[in-house]
Design an enzyme around this catalytic site. Structure first.
Site, short mmCIF file in Angstrom:
data_model
loop_
_atom_site.label_atom_id
_atom_site.label_comp_id
_atom_site.label_asym_id
_atom_site.label_seq_id
_atom_site.Cartn_x
_atom_site.Cartn_y
_atom_site.Cartn_z
NE ARG A 114 -38.90 0.03 -13.08
CZ ARG A 114 -38.18 -0.54 -14.02
NH1 ARG A 114 -38.46 -0.37 -15.29
NH2 ARG A 114 -37.14 -1.30 -13.71
CG ASN A 152 -41.62 -3.50 -17.77
OD1 ASN A 152 -41.33 -4.02 -18.85
ND2 ASN A 152 -40.72 -3.26 -16.83
CD GLU A 153 -38.82 -6.86 -15.64
OE1 GLU A 153 -38.60 -6.10 -14.69
OE2 GLU A 153 -37.91 -7.41 -16.29
CD GLU A 312 -36.83 -5.55 -20.16
OE1 GLU A 312 -36.02 -5.54 -19.21
OE2 GLU A 312 -37.96 -5.06 -20.07
CD1 TRP A 320 -30.74 -3.38 -12.89
CD2 TRP A 320 -30.48 -5.18 -11.58
NE1 TRP A 320 -30.88 -4.49 -13.69
CE2 TRP A 320 -30.73 -5.62 -12.90
CE3 TRP A 320 -30.28 -6.15 -10.60
CZ2 TRP A 320 -30.77 -6.96 -13.26
CZ3 TRP A 320 -30.32 -7.48 -10.96
CH2 TRP A 320 -30.57 -7.88 -12.27
CD GLU A 360 -33.71 1.11 -15.56
OE1 GLU A 360 -34.35 1.43 -16.58
OE2 GLU A 360 -33.77 0.00 -15.02
CE LYS A 361 -27.32 9.65 -13.51
NZ LYS A 361 -28.58 9.39 -12.76
C1 GAL Z 1 -35.98 -4.81 -16.29
C2 GAL Z 1 -37.02 -3.78 -16.64
C3 GAL Z 1 -36.45 -2.70 -17.54
C4 GAL Z 1 -35.13 -2.22 -16.98
C5 GAL Z 1 -34.21 -3.39 -16.83
C6 GAL Z 1 -32.83 -3.04 -16.33
O1 GAL Z 1 -36.34 -5.55 -15.16
O2 GAL Z 1 -38.11 -4.37 -17.30
O3 GAL Z 1 -37.37 -1.64 -17.64
O4 GAL Z 1 -35.34 -1.60 -15.76
O5 GAL Z 1 -34.77 -4.29 -15.91
O6 GAL Z 1 -32.02 -4.17 -16.19
#
Ligand code: GAL
Length: 673
Positions: A114, A152-153, A312, A320, A360-361
């Site tokens: 992405r 997004n971000e 968020e 991550w 991201e599972k």
């Molecule tokens: C953010 C992102 C989300 C998701 C999240 C995971 O940076 O906007 O889509 O990836 O991290 O922590």
């Protein structure tokens, strides 16, 4: 005028990124049932769904989104609707391969993740405008629509592209910014190493060079990249404002994450209708709640003090980082309410239901893989109930005690190569100064160095290497008019083009600090210096020392050893009605506190109440009343002295004289009167 609160939302925002496209439709019905059970008030939808909404060029499928929005509306859940422009579909890239961004060393990224976007690319710009227009036309009047979530971000995972299209766009930017190639040569100091340009068309992005490139060019490229991304945000926002008038538009920031330092959020804050932020705990061994408080304070400051929204964070671990610990029991609510204390109008999460597939599972969610018979789900339901009770605080503003100066441009400049010491880290200084103020239980606003500071009795400058003359004059008049200033070493050194201010260091701060610095003398790894100060006090510094020459300032601490032995280390300058402190070495939090304690005394700044470490007390106030938040990060019960009476909202109990906050809990008192 677009609203600055989500349309139709009458409670605090509670919910998360909702990605129903990852699930069969029968799960959607289960989703909304659970959302109601948890008290979800708003969800973010459609952020990554361009490929589903436009499966082939010009072929649109809005049916599934119609059904999702309808279902949410029927269940009283508001929608933060995404424009999906962070992930164009693969067909777009096959038609526009040049829209994939290129790194400084010439590598072109591939589709399949992405955020692979060259923001200068005309094809991308046209396609983004088109899908945004289609969405706005279709959903502007949808009864579930509360606000628009653009992209997004921005800035992650690619902060700048170095392709040929960007090269042309950069030249246009230079033409607009400087007018002529002579002006660029002057600003960049291209007389150095024979870098002079004869024509603007000869200039490229700062691509990989054999050794260090021109620092002013690199700095301008960061400005250009930030401005380019903002152009694209503005283009989408303007479509939404035109077709969906009155509905607020946001894009989610990441204000205090050092992983995302590429956006100048002072500029971004002025472009959005509601400031929203994403925050994740960075598990690097430091106290995560301090970084959380800092992020929240910075976000509120970017919003000009107005309420903002945490769009968020995570219910438990992320996926991550190198190691992704779960949150401790109660930590999710504590984190959420700590953001609310500092101005957030709710707490939203990534994401609603934990994915089974994709990258991201293993990231936590509100509905975990284990379903509802889980600790996380029970805590989600409890948090929903708590936020419901706190609805009356909406619209109140967090009250700050002191200001810390913050500037992304200075941060960018300090990150460039070939500085006096690679051990000096501007961000570390900002974190440590913030943490010291946090430990004094002071609530911090961040401010731009050129902003009006007159509301703050104490202003702290962690390490602002780049400072304009206007900023220097601003600080000088702030002190002359009675303010107290504390400045770290390596501040006020260069101008906006990374050129050293004329004369002795620290250029624009010499007068206000009443001193000059003859030389920097960074220390070697592990080396420390002792400082002797008032009443026999001894502090230790590391990383950095300087040869300071007082020119009006008094010496408060003196270097006791090292090359600078016998010279001033920490000074104080009385100027006009105020005072300016200077700290010429790196002090750890405890040592810095000794200096800040004296400066706070000059400023007459006392903490709200005497409190134990790791117990936060923050106040939100407005026409609707005054609310005191007490957040206990410790493993023991805390007693918070109160000189007022009130009602604790989460327990409904009256409070007088003293508030008891159980271990790990949060209490919110509506103060009487
Ligand atoms: C953010 C992102 C989300 C998701 C999240 C995971 O940076 O906007 O889509 O990836 O991290 O922590």
């Amino acid at each position: 005028m677009p609203d600055s609160t989500p349309r139709g939302l009458t409670r605090l925002a509670f919910g998360g990124d909702y990605n129903p496209e990852q699930w069969p439709e029968d799960v959607w019905h289960e989703d909304v049932r659970l959302m109601r059970e948890a008290g979800v008030t708003m969800v973010s939808v459609g952020i990554f769904s361009w490929a589903l909404l436009e499966p082939a060029p010009g072929v649109y499928d809005f049916g599934w989104l119609d059904r999702v929005l309808g279902l949410l509306h029927e269940n009283g859940i508001r929608v933060d609707l995404g424009t999906p422009t962070v992930v164009p579909p693969v067909w777009f890239y096959r038609a526009h391969p040049e829209a994939l961004p290129v790194t400084a060393d010439g590598t072109r990224y591939e589709f399949g993740s992405r955020g692979a976007i060259c923001h200068s690319n005309p094809g991308y710009r046209a396609a983004a405008a088109d899908i945004t227009t289609r969405l706005a036309e279709r959903y502007a009047d949808h009864p579930a629509l509360a606000m628009w979530h653009v992209h997004n971000e921005y800035g992650l995972p690619v902060s700048a592209c170095y392709c040929d299209t960007c090269a042309g766009h950069f030249r246009d930017w230079l033409r607009t910014t400087y007018g002529t190639v002579e002006a660029v040569n002057e600003a960049w100091g291209t007389a150095f190493w024979g870098q002079r340009y004869g024509d603007l068309d000869e200039i490229n992005p700062p691509r990989t060079t054999p050794t260090v490139g021109n620092p002013a060019q690199a700095l301008d490229y960061r400005r250009f990249a930030d401005a380019t991304v903002r152009e694209n945000f503005r283009a989408e926002r303007d479509v939404l404002h035109r077709l969906s008038p009155g509905v607020p538009v946001t894009t989610n920031f990441m204000t205090a994450l050092s992983q995302c330092d590429s956006m100048d959020y002072w500029a971004w804050g002025r472009e959005v209708d509601i400031v929203t932020n994403d925050h994740y705990l960075i598990t690097d061994g430091r106290r995560t709640h301090v970084n959380l408080a800092m992020a929240a304070d910075l976000t509120r400051s970017v919003a000009g003090g107005a309420p903002w929204l945490l769009l968020e964070h995570s219910t438990s671990g992320v996926n991550w980082q190198q190691r992704n610990p779960a949150k401790a029991p109660g930590q999710m609510a504590r984190n959420s309410l700590a953001h609310v204390a500092r101005g957030s109008e709710g707490a939203m999460f990534f994401q609603w239901r934990q994915s089974r597939r994709g990258a991201e599972k293993f990231h936590s969610a509100m509905v975990p893989h284990g379903g509802t018979d889980t600790r996380v789900w029970r805590e989600v339901v409890e948090l929903g109930a708590a936020l419901d009770v706190l609805a009356p605080i909406r619209g109140t503003r967090t009250v700050a005690d002191v200001a810390v100066l913050w500037d992304w441009h200075s941060w960018w400049a300090q990150g460039l190569d070939w500085r006096p010491s690679e051990d000096h880290d501007a961000r570390e200084r900002a974190d440590t100064f913030y943490e010291t103020l946090y430990d004094r239980h002071l609530t911090v606003d961040f401010a731009h160095p050129e902003a009006d500071l007159s509301a703050y009795p104490l202003v702290v400058v962690p390490a602002l290497y780049l400072m304009t003359k206007t900023a220097g004059d601003n600080l000088r008049s702030y002190v002359e008019q009675g303010g107290t200033l504390v400045v770290s070493y390596f501040s006020g050194i260069v101008d906006e083009h990374d050129a050293v201010h004329e004369g002795a260091y620290p250029g624009v701060l010499r007068d206000v600090l009443g001193l000059t610095v003859e030389e920097f003398s960074p220390l070697l790894p592990g080396e420390r210096v002792r400082l002797n100060g008032p009443d026999g006090s001894e502090l230790n510094g590391d990383v950095w020392t300087e040869f300071v020459v007082p020119r009006g300032a008094e010496t408060v601490w003196t270097y006791a050893d090292g090359l600078t032995a016998g010279r001033p280390a920490v000074t104080r300058h009385a100027l006009g009605r105020g005072t300016a402190w200077y700290v010429s070495t790196r002090l750890d939090g405890e040592a810095l506190d000794a200096v800040l304690g004296r400066a706070a005394a000059d400023a007459g700044v006392a903490p709200l109440v005497e409190l134990p470490r790791d117990v936060e007390v923050v106040r939100r106030a407005g026409e609707q009343g005054s609310y005191l938040f007490a957040v206990n990060h410790t493993a023991g019960e805390a007693k918070v002295p109160l000189d007022a009476t009130g009602t604790e909202l989460l327990t409904g109990e009256p409070v007088e004289g003293r508030l008891t906050v159980p271990a790990g809990a949060v209490r919110v008192v509506r103060l009487d009167g």
